[in-house]
Design a protein around this motif. Structure first.
Motif, PDB file in Angstrom:
ATOM      1  N   PHE A 152     -15.804 -93.939  30.587  1.00 58.89           N
ATOM      2  CA  PHE A 152     -16.445 -94.996  29.811  1.00 58.89           C
ATOM      3  C   PHE A 152     -15.678 -96.289  30.014  1.00 58.89           C
ATOM      4  O   PHE A 152     -14.604 -96.307  30.634  1.00 58.89           O
ATOM      5  CB  PHE A 152     -16.588 -94.624  28.335  1.00 58.89           C
ATOM      6  CG  PHE A 152     -15.299 -94.534  27.559  1.00 58.89           C
ATOM      7  CD1 PHE A 152     -14.924 -95.534  26.671  1.00 58.89           C
ATOM      8  CD2 PHE A 152     -14.464 -93.420  27.675  1.00 58.89           C
ATOM      9  CE1 PHE A 152     -13.750 -95.448  25.927  1.00 58.89           C
ATOM     10  CE2 PHE A 152     -13.291 -93.319  26.937  1.00 58.89           C
ATOM     11  CZ  PHE A 152     -12.932 -94.335  26.069  1.00 58.89           C
ATOM     12  N   CYS A 153     -16.227 -97.372  29.509  1.00 56.83           N
ATOM     13  CA  CYS A 153     -15.730 -98.708  29.818  1.00 56.83           C
ATOM     14  C   CYS A 153     -15.022 -99.355  28.632  1.00 56.83           C
ATOM     15  O   CYS A 153     -15.431 -99.184  27.482  1.00 56.83           O
ATOM     16  CB  CYS A 153     -16.888 -99.611  30.237  1.00 56.83           C
ATOM     17  SG  CYS A 153     -17.761 -99.063  31.719  1.00 56.83           S
ATOM     18  N   ILE A 190     -21.874 -97.396  34.535  1.00 57.84           N
ATOM     19  CA  ILE A 190     -21.232 -96.619  33.470  1.00 57.84           C
ATOM     20  C   ILE A 190     -21.383 -97.341  32.138  1.00 57.84           C
ATOM     21  O   ILE A 190     -21.633 -96.721  31.096  1.00 57.84           O
ATOM     22  CB  ILE A 190     -19.746 -96.391  33.803  1.00 57.84           C
ATOM     23  CG1 ILE A 190     -19.617 -95.423  34.988  1.00 57.84           C
ATOM     24  CG2 ILE A 190     -18.984 -95.832  32.595  1.00 57.84           C
ATOM     25  CD1 ILE A 190     -18.208 -95.298  35.534  1.00 57.84           C
ATOM     26  N   SER A 191     -21.241 -98.654  32.168  1.00 58.05           N
ATOM     27  CA  SER A 191     -21.346 -99.443  30.939  1.00 58.05           C
ATOM     28  C   SER A 191     -22.734 -99.362  30.322  1.00 58.05           C
ATOM     29  O   SER A 191     -22.882 -99.281  29.093  1.00 58.05           O
ATOM     30  CB  SER A 191     -20.995-100.904  31.231  1.00 58.05           C
ATOM     31  OG  SER A 191     -21.157-101.706  30.088  1.00 58.05           O
ATOM     32  N   MET A 233     -13.241 -89.960  29.302  1.00 56.46           N
ATOM     33  CA  MET A 233     -13.664 -89.638  27.940  1.00 56.46           C
ATOM     34  C   MET A 233     -12.548 -88.885  27.226  1.00 56.46           C
ATOM     35  O   MET A 233     -11.813 -88.096  27.838  1.00 56.46           O
ATOM     36  CB  MET A 233     -14.942 -88.802  27.973  1.00 56.46           C
ATOM     37  CG  MET A 233     -16.156 -89.603  28.394  1.00 56.46           C
ATOM     38  SD  MET A 233     -17.690 -88.628  28.327  1.00 56.46           S
ATOM     39  CE  MET A 233     -18.896 -89.906  28.677  1.00 56.46           C
ATOM     40  N   TYR A 239     -19.510 -93.464  23.184  1.00 60.13           N
ATOM     41  CA  TYR A 239     -18.874 -94.243  24.247  1.00 60.13           C
ATOM     42  C   TYR A 239     -19.695 -95.452  24.692  1.00 60.13           C
ATOM     43  O   TYR A 239     -19.391 -96.054  25.714  1.00 60.13           O
ATOM     44  CB  TYR A 239     -18.605 -93.337  25.448  1.00 60.13           C
ATOM     45  CG  TYR A 239     -17.616 -92.233  25.141  1.00 60.13           C
ATOM     46  CD1 TYR A 239     -16.274 -92.522  24.926  1.00 60.13           C
ATOM     47  CD2 TYR A 239     -18.023 -90.906  25.048  1.00 60.13           C
ATOM     48  CE1 TYR A 239     -15.362 -91.526  24.637  1.00 60.13           C
ATOM     49  CE2 TYR A 239     -17.117 -89.891  24.767  1.00 60.13           C
ATOM     50  CZ  TYR A 239     -15.792 -90.209  24.562  1.00 60.13           C
ATOM     51  OH  TYR A 239     -14.880 -89.225  24.275  1.00 60.13           O
ATOM     52  N   SER A 240     -20.728 -95.806  23.938  1.00 54.56           N
ATOM     53  CA  SER A 240     -21.466 -97.018  24.288  1.00 54.56           C
ATOM     54  C   SER A 240     -20.545 -98.218  24.052  1.00 54.56           C
ATOM     55  O   SER A 240     -19.698 -98.200  23.156  1.00 54.56           O
ATOM     56  CB  SER A 240     -22.730 -97.145  23.436  1.00 54.56           C
ATOM     57  OG  SER A 240     -22.402 -97.524  22.111  1.00 54.56           O
ATOM     58  N   LYS A 298     -25.860 -94.070  29.460  1.00 58.48           N
ATOM     59  CA  LYS A 298     -25.215 -92.916  28.845  1.00 58.48           C
ATOM     60  C   LYS A 298     -25.139 -91.732  29.807  1.00 58.48           C
ATOM     61  O   LYS A 298     -24.110 -91.064  29.904  1.00 58.48           O
ATOM     62  CB  LYS A 298     -25.978 -92.513  27.572  1.00 58.48           C
ATOM     63  CG  LYS A 298     -25.403 -91.277  26.893  1.00 58.48           C
ATOM     64  CD  LYS A 298     -26.217 -90.890  25.673  1.00 58.48           C
ATOM     65  CE  LYS A 298     -25.670 -89.620  25.031  1.00 58.48           C
ATOM     66  NZ  LYS A 298     -26.469 -89.201  23.856  1.00 58.48           N
ATOM     67  N   ASP A 317     -24.425 -92.696  20.943  1.00 59.22           N
ATOM     68  CA  ASP A 317     -23.369 -92.415  21.919  1.00 59.22           C
ATOM     69  C   ASP A 317     -22.035 -93.028  21.493  1.00 59.22           C
ATOM     70  O   ASP A 317     -21.905 -94.239  21.359  1.00 59.22           O
ATOM     71  CB  ASP A 317     -23.789 -92.955  23.287  1.00 59.22           C
ATOM     72  CG  ASP A 317     -22.797 -92.620  24.370  1.00 59.22           C
ATOM     73  OD1 ASP A 317     -21.937 -91.751  24.152  1.00 59.22           O
ATOM     74  OD2 ASP A 317     -22.881 -93.233  25.455  1.00 59.22           O
ATOM     75  N   ARG A 364     -22.403 -92.157  32.218  1.00 63.38           N
ATOM     76  CA  ARG A 364     -21.110 -91.935  31.574  1.00 63.38           C
ATOM     77  C   ARG A 364     -20.815 -90.446  31.511  1.00 63.38           C
ATOM     78  O   ARG A 364     -19.703 -89.991  31.806  1.00 63.38           O
ATOM     79  CB  ARG A 364     -21.094 -92.535  30.163  1.00 63.38           C
ATOM     80  CG  ARG A 364     -21.004 -94.046  30.130  1.00 63.38           C
ATOM     81  CD  ARG A 364     -20.660 -94.561  28.744  1.00 63.38           C
ATOM     82  NE  ARG A 364     -21.778 -94.481  27.811  1.00 63.38           N
ATOM     83  CZ  ARG A 364     -22.695 -95.415  27.646  1.00 63.38           C
ATOM     84  NH1 ARG A 364     -22.673 -96.498  28.402  1.00 63.38           N
ATOM     85  NH2 ARG A 364     -23.664 -95.281  26.750  1.00 63.38           N
ATOM     86  N   GLU A 365     -21.808 -89.666  31.093  1.00 67.98           N
ATOM     87  CA  GLU A 365     -21.621 -88.223  30.992  1.00 67.98           C
ATOM     88  C   GLU A 365     -21.409 -87.596  32.366  1.00 67.98           C
ATOM     89  O   GLU A 365     -20.621 -86.657  32.520  1.00 67.98           O
ATOM     90  CB  GLU A 365     -22.837 -87.600  30.308  1.00 67.98           C
ATOM     91  CG  GLU A 365     -22.977 -88.015  28.846  1.00 67.98           C
ATOM     92  CD  GLU A 365     -24.276 -87.552  28.215  1.00 67.98           C
ATOM     93  OE1 GLU A 365     -25.195 -87.174  28.974  1.00 67.98           O
ATOM     94  OE2 GLU A 365     -24.370 -87.574  26.969  1.00 67.98           O
TER      95      GLU A 365
END
Length: 261
Positions: free
Chosen positions: A30-31, A17-18, A100, A152-153, A21, A150, A24-25
């Motif tokens: 997210f981390c 997940i980290s 998210m 959430y990166s 992308k 992204d 994550r989606e």
């Protein structure tokens, strides 16, 4: 129990997940890494799905983490596992998986008034995170994101310093149509450009409902976006520099948008 294997399924999921992308989606997660981020998330109402922490971290940051983590289950991990999960060189040893965030900003909220920022095609995670952090500091009411890197990166999340959890935002796939919709709702739109003939930023009226557009680090805003906005605006400069870093330009613009008197 303490997770000591770097091949543990939860550890591998966190790392995936980290770093990815798409994953994550796929997971909707997210981390978070670090004491401040985890604490800020919980204080802001974010409920972690999982919290993983080393014994050293729990002891060293007991005052910061103790009360917050009493109501959340923790999974203990070894220092070696923490090093595998870390996205920074010197990890503090606490990690979390969270859902998210809700996209809480919409056009009905914007048209009621306030100052908003629209980021178009920004690709540098540090710039995006810095702008989000500064936007909260200046009291910007929300952010519109179009084709940015992204959100959430790990680098973006880290550089927001917790502001990500509190800044209303929306992701906009069709910025031209959205801009027209803003104008139909009497929202003023300002496009930042490098053009001496454009309106000076310091002379613009950002009262009422206003959205200011910031473009890509290298190319600025696409011409069709500039044409769609009500007002092209520029930051007048006295030196020889042709342009400013996107985050710096955004900070100057936000100061002008929100300054009193």
């Amino acid at each position: 129990m303490v997770i000591t294997s770097r091949e543990n399924e939860l550890v591998k999921q966190y790392c995936k997940i980290s770093s990815q992308k798409k994953y994550r989606e796929h997971t909707g997660l997210f981390c978070l890494e670090g004491v401040r981020l985890v604490c800020d998330a919980i204080k802001s109402g974010v409920v972690p799905e999982k919290i993983l922490i080393t014994e050293k971290c729990l002891q060293k940051y007991h005052d910061e983490l103790g009360n917050l983590l009493k109501t959340h289950d923790m999974i203990m991990i070894s220092d070696a596992v923490a090093q595998k999960m870390a996205s920074v060189e010197h990890t503090q040893g606490v990690f979390a998986l969270v859902k998210m965030l809700d996209k809480t900003l919409d056009i009905d909220t914007i048209r009621k008034g306030g100052q908003f920022l629209c980021l178009c095609q920004l690709q540098d995670p540090g710039n995006l995170g810095t702008i989000i952090r500064t936007a909260e500091a200046f009291g910007i009411n929300g952010m519109i994101l179009h084709q940015t890197c992204d959100l959430y990166s790990p680098k973006v999340v880290r550089s927001t310093m917790g502001s990500l959890f509190r800044m209303p935002f929306m992701v906009c796939p069709d910025l031209i149509s959205f801009t027209k919709e803003l104008q139909q709702n009497r929202v003023k739109t300002f496009a930042t450009v490098v053009n001496p003939k454009a309106n000076s930023l310091v002379n613009c009226d950002f009262s009422g409902a206003s959205v200011l557009y910031i473009g890509n680090e290298g190319n600025g805003l696409p011409e069709q976006i500039v044409a769609a906005c009500d007002f092209p605006v520029t930051i007048r400069m006295k030196g020889n520099a042709e342009s400013l870093n996107a985050a710096v330009a955004a900070q100057i613009c936000m100061w002008e948008m929100t300054k009193e008197g």
